[in-house]
Design a protein around this motif. Structure first.
Motif, short mmCIF file in Angstrom:
data_model
loop_
_atom_site.label_atom_id
_atom_site.label_comp_id
_atom_site.label_asym_id
_atom_site.label_seq_id
_atom_site.Cartn_x
_atom_site.Cartn_y
_atom_site.Cartn_z
N GLU A 183 4.30 9.46 -5.89
CA GLU A 183 3.07 8.76 -6.27
C GLU A 183 3.39 7.28 -6.41
N VAL A 184 2.66 6.49 -5.69
CA VAL A 184 2.86 5.04 -5.74
C VAL A 184 1.60 4.43 -6.35
N HIS A 185 1.79 3.72 -7.46
CA HIS A 185 0.64 3.12 -8.14
C HIS A 185 0.69 1.61 -8.05
N ASP A 186 -0.11 1.03 -7.18
CA ASP A 186 -0.35 -0.41 -7.14
C ASP A 186 0.93 -1.25 -7.21
N ILE A 187 1.87 -1.00 -6.27
CA ILE A 187 3.12 -1.76 -6.35
C ILE A 187 3.10 -3.01 -5.48
N SER A 188 3.82 -4.02 -5.95
CA SER A 188 4.00 -5.25 -5.19
C SER A 188 5.47 -5.56 -5.17
N TYR A 189 5.91 -6.18 -4.08
CA TYR A 189 7.31 -6.58 -4.01
C TYR A 189 7.46 -7.86 -3.20
N VAL B 211 9.38 -13.94 0.54
CA VAL B 211 8.53 -13.18 1.45
C VAL B 211 7.81 -12.08 0.66
N GLU B 212 6.48 -12.11 0.70
CA GLU B 212 5.71 -11.09 -0.01
C GLU B 212 5.61 -9.87 0.88
N ALA B 213 6.43 -8.86 0.61
CA ALA B 213 6.48 -7.72 1.53
C ALA B 213 5.44 -6.66 1.20
N LEU B 214 5.13 -6.47 -0.06
CA LEU B 214 4.13 -5.49 -0.45
C LEU B 214 3.16 -6.13 -1.43
N GLU C 23 3.20 -3.05 12.50
CA GLU C 23 4.15 -3.87 13.26
C GLU C 23 5.34 -4.25 12.38
N ASN C 24 6.39 -4.81 13.00
CA ASN C 24 7.55 -5.26 12.23
C ASN C 24 7.10 -6.28 11.21
N GLY C 25 7.61 -6.12 9.99
CA GLY C 25 7.24 -7.07 8.95
C GLY C 25 5.98 -6.70 8.19
N ALA C 26 5.41 -5.52 8.48
CA ALA C 26 4.19 -5.10 7.78
C ALA C 26 4.51 -4.57 6.38
N GLY C 27 5.79 -4.26 6.12
CA GLY C 27 6.18 -3.78 4.80
C GLY C 27 6.55 -2.31 4.77
N LYS C 28 6.69 -1.68 5.96
CA LYS C 28 6.96 -0.24 6.02
C LYS C 28 8.30 0.11 5.37
N THR C 29 9.35 -0.58 5.80
CA THR C 29 10.67 -0.25 5.29
C THR C 29 10.79 -0.60 3.81
N THR C 30 10.17 -1.72 3.42
CA THR C 30 10.19 -2.10 2.01
C THR C 30 9.54 -0.99 1.17
N LEU C 31 8.48 -0.42 1.68
CA LEU C 31 7.80 0.65 0.95
C LEU C 31 8.70 1.87 0.78
N VAL C 32 9.32 2.33 1.87
CA VAL C 32 10.11 3.56 1.74
C VAL C 32 11.38 3.33 0.92
N PHE D 52 11.04 4.64 -2.45
CA PHE D 52 10.99 6.08 -2.66
C PHE D 52 12.29 6.64 -3.22
N ASN D 53 13.42 5.99 -2.89
CA ASN D 53 14.67 6.48 -3.49
C ASN D 53 15.30 5.43 -4.40
N GLY D 54 14.50 4.47 -4.81
CA GLY D 54 14.95 3.54 -5.84
C GLY D 54 15.84 2.40 -5.35
N LEU D 55 16.05 2.26 -4.03
CA LEU D 55 16.85 1.12 -3.54
C LEU D 55 16.17 -0.16 -3.99
N LEU D 56 14.85 -0.15 -4.00
CA LEU D 56 14.10 -1.28 -4.54
C LEU D 56 13.28 -0.74 -5.71
N LYS D 57 13.24 -1.54 -6.77
CA LYS D 57 12.40 -1.15 -7.91
C LYS D 57 11.14 -2.01 -7.84
#
Lengths: 580, 264
Positions: free
Chosen positions: A309-315, A321-324, A342-351, A354-359
């Motif tokens: 569950e993802v609740h209103d996250i920004s990163y 660079v505002e990724a999310l 597309e590349n740079g849309a924030g896909k990888t930042t989002l996933v 999911f395993n906490g690499l990014l908080k």
């Protein structure tokens, strides 16, 4: 005489058990646009190296036969001299850019050739405008996007004014938008400047429309050579494991049902024209009944509880660079999800959340009831297995078995359990015969499977695959697709991050479209892949079949067809009515 | 690491960026030499006062401020150790002169890092390499230097991807004792090294394809040409050096001299 003349070319790399090229004979005329394809490991890259003299001057090994480019034998002229006649562009843009600024990199080859400054400036200007990067002139090379880098690589080769351009899978690392720009540049060079282009590609759906001629390689031999429509309808091509472009596949299926289209067409536009020719001029369209719901819609039924569950996250990354920006979503147990954009849309930042690499800097991510900010990456990784794009960023062990044991040991499994899991994972991905081989001697596709096995071994509840189809040929993609289906039937939550539309269209997952760090659409494949507005906003071009049906919908065809078989069925039914 | 921020080139245009790198280097050396020559507050403050406008004209205030901030810790150490050593080795009592010396030494440190900042922050590696070329450094070395700089961001990205991938496989870098932690870097270093070897092969192929080493005499897109401003800066720098030398050696000291060294 052609601009490229090859006679009886055999080549073996030093210490290789078998030759990489086996008796090639080929003539390419000046001004041709040749698309060269074939399964991984078929000798395409080796062939490129022969064209600009890297073989035999840079690689030793055994060379037989003759290669002449622009009248020069590659045996007698070194690569540095051939550079003025034939330019070679590689897959990874980063590994062919040498200077710190764009302009300086374009000039690099000319500087090496000792060209005078005046002439150099002229050539640099021309090369940059031909590739559409003039406005990037003073930019630092490392700040460019992948597509811009690849266009820079082309400009840098063009500046030396070669007559032949050879490109070895230049779009592998690019998203579809970036890839199409590359193809457009090549097309313009070919049509406006008469440049001979030899393009090696797996992305046939996008590339085929530009080519005059298609050559298919398999196991170091040319197995087919001719105009695109002939080659893609030939039995040899299918047997070689080369993916046929979707539009051609559709025409082939119609032909088997007794409906022949003129051409046959290679693009969605031409295909629609041909169909319209066969439709009655002023007939009232009979509204089509929609086919029964596919697997994708059915899967909605057996959804479990939410697992992510993802609740209103920004990163925002440290560099600013505002990724999310304010992303919310819920993924349920057992779902199969594709995150696209597309590349740079924030896909990888989002996933990576999911395993906490990014908080999350703002908002909350809850995995299986646990807030990711409260726990370590290791404890989350146990539940969410992330497989990254490039297997070379994680393989390090002396053999495949050890590679798979690594994570199991990190997670503290018992010795016996580890051995069982290793065997299980090796079987699952069909790499058991490599268990004692070093992962470094395996092919790209095999390395990818080892990386996948090393994550699946601990049986995480969620599997996330980042760009699993990049650089993979048709057969490898098919294998991956079957594997994903297998995971899906086992009820494993599977998430893929990709910009491969055709692959997604065939898998039929729930699709989450991202653009500029936000989610712009979320739903089943049939709905998202036919939502032209949303696709456009996400810079994702629809699958070829969908393009056809969105245009044919004005004749009463259902607009939401994405499968080739279904498309052939619907078209056949309608056209039979017409002729009857 | 923020002390090193001062060495990272920031793209921009300013009269300082546009100076001929050789002239700029000379100017930096003069500032550097002057800072070494004096150990009194007044001359060092004068040098700093000369440097501040250069920083402002070069539009590198922010980067410079970051460098200074990174240098604060070191500056405090310099000040404290000097003051303590003066106290312990020069008579076991503190005088206002000793305080001035300690302050001067600290100020000298700041002046030195400012000199470096001005040079490196405003000189693009491309220009630096041109200057090296003019100084007859073989092109191969120059090329290696530029390539190294070119691949710093690429390698940094790659290292991050590798760390992410291994952490996703349960690697915990921050756990365990010192030795165990060093061992944990193997899964990160090995892929990095292997990828670099692979990359170097690809780079070599690309170099060949770009005619590297084809002509005996290479040309260059950019040329170094001294203009009037460069000559003016050169002249002023030379004058400043002469003045500094004169003041240092032919005029009475500008302030107190260090008291004799004695261990009591």
């Amino acid at each position: 005489m052609g601009i490229v003349e090859i006679r009886g070319l055999w080549y073996s790399y030093p210490n290789a058990p078998a030759p990489a090229l086996r008796g090639l004979d080929l003539t390419v005329e000046a001004g041709e646009f040749v698309l060269l394809t074939g399964p991984s490991g078929c000798g395409k890259t080796t062939f490129c190296r022969c064209l600009n003299g890297l073989i035999p001057h840079f690689y030793n090994g055994e060379l037989k036969g003759e290669v002449e480019v622009a009248g020069l034998s590659t045996r007698d002229h070194p690569t540095t001299e051939l550079a003025r006649h034939v330019g070679l562009i590689f897959q990874n843009p980063d590994n062919q850019i040498f200077a710190l600024t764009v302009e300086k990199d374009v000039a690099f080859g000319l500087e090496n050739l000792g060209v005078e400054k005046e002439e150099m400036l002229k050539a640099v200007d021309w090369a940059m405008s031909a590739t559409g990067i003039s406005d990037l002139r003073d930019r630092a090379t490392h700040e460019l996007s992948g597509g811009q880098k690849q266009r820079l690589a082309i400009a840098s080769i063009l500046a030396m004014r070669p007559k032949v351009l050879v490109l070895d899978e230049p779009t592998s690392f690019l998203d579809p938008v970036g890839a199409e720009q590359i193809f457009e540049v090549l097309n313009a060079l070919n049509k406006e400047h008469g440049m001979t282009i030899i393009l090696i590609e797996h992305r046939l759906d996008l590339a085929v429309r530009y080519a005059d001629r298609v050559i298919v390689f398999a196991q170091g031999e040319i197995i087919d050579d001719g105009p695109p429509t002939e080659v893609f309808t030939a039995e040899e091509t299918r047997l070689a494991g080369v993916g046929v472009p979707k539009i051609v596949a559709l025409s082939n299926r119609l032909a088997r049902r007794g409906i022949t289209l003129e051409g046959p067409p290679l693009t969605a536009d031409r295909f629609v024209e041909e169909i319209e020719k066969q439709l009655p001029k002023a007939g009232t369209p009979t509204p089509e009944k929609r086919a029964p719901p596919g697997l994708a819609e059915l899967t909605g039924e057996h959804r479990g509880n939410p697992i992510i569950e993802v609740h209103d996250i920004s990163y925002t990354y440290p560099r600013g660079v505002e990724a999310l920006r304010g992303v919310s979503l819920t993924i349920h147990r057992g779902e199969f999800v594709a995150i696209m954009g597309e590349n740079g849309a924030g896909k990888t930042t989002l996933v990576k959340h999911f395993n906490g690499l990014l908080k999350p800097q703002k908002g909350r991510v809850v995995v299986d009831g646990v807030d990711v900010s409260q726990v370590s990456v290791a404890s989350l990784a146990r539940k969410v297995g992330l497989v990254f794009q490039n297997p070379d960023d994680q393989l390090f062990s002396e053999n495949v078995e050890e590679e798979i044991r690594f994570a199991l040991r990190n997670f503290g499994f018992e010795r016996e359990v580890i051995e069982k899991r290793v065997d299980w994972a090796l079987n699952l991905l069909d790499i058991g015969r490599y268990r004692r081989s070093s992962p470094f001697i395996l092919s790209g596709g095999e390395r990818k499977r080892v990386a996948l096995a090393s994550v699946l071994a601990w049986d995480p509840e969620v599997v996330v695959l980042d760009e699993p189809t990049i650089g993979q040929d048709y057969a490898q993609k098919e294998r991956l697709r079957h594997f994903l289906m297998q995971l899906r039937t086992q009820g494993k939550t599977t998430i893929i991050v990709t910009h491969d539309v055709e692959f997604v269209a065939e898998c039929g997952p729930r699709i989450i479209l991202m653009a500029d760090g936000g989610i712009i659409a979320d739903g089943p494949t049939e709905r998202i892949m036919t939502d032209m507005d949303a696709l456009k906003r996400a810079s994702v071009s629809p699958p070829e079949i969908t393009k056809v049906f969105s245009r044919l919908s004005r004749h009463g065809f259902p607009p939401d067809i994405i499968d080739v078989e279904e498309a052939a069925e619907v078209l056949h039914r309608r056209l039979r009515e017409v002729t009857a | 690491m923020s002390l090193l921020e001062g060495l990272r080139f920031s793209r921009g245009t300013s009269p300082i960026h546009n100076l001929d790198p050789r002239v700029k280097f000379f100017m930096t050396v003069v500032l550097f030499a002057a800072a070494i020559m004096f150990l009194n507050l007044i001359p060092l403050l004068v040098i700093l006062l000369v440097q501040v406008p250069l920083v402002v004209v070069g539009k590198i205030q922010r980067e410079w401020a970051k460098t200074l901030k990174g240098g604060v810790f070191l500056a405090v150490i310099i000040f404290a150790t000097n003051l303590l050593s003066f106290y312990f080795f020069r008579g076991r009592h503190l005088t206002s002169e000793m305080l001035e010396f300690a302050l001067s030494l600290t100020l000298r440190f700041l002046v030195l890092i400012t000199s470096f900042s001005i040079f490196f922050l405003t000189t693009s590696p491309d220009k630096l390499s041109l200057a090296l070329e003019k100084a007859r450094v073989p092109y191969e070395f120059n090329f290696a230097f530029i390539t190294a700089i070119r691949f710093v961001p690429v390698l940094a990205d790659e290292a991050q991807s590798i760390i992410d991938a291994q952490r996703s496989r349960g690697l915990e870098l921050e756990r365990g004792n010192f030795l165990a932690r060093i061992r944990k870097y193997i899964p990160i270093l090995l892929p990095l090294i292997i990828n670099s070897i692979r990359r170097s092969l690809e780079l070599a192929e690309a170099m060949e394809s770009r005619a590297f080493g084809a002509a005996a005499k290479r040309t260059n897109l950019y040329e170094l040409k001294m203009n009037r401003r460069d000559y003016a800066v050169l002249a002023v720098s030379a004058l400043a050096l002469t003045a500094a030398l004169y003041i240092r050696f032919f005029t009475p000291p500008l302030g107190p001299v260090l008291p004799p060294f004695s261990i009591v």
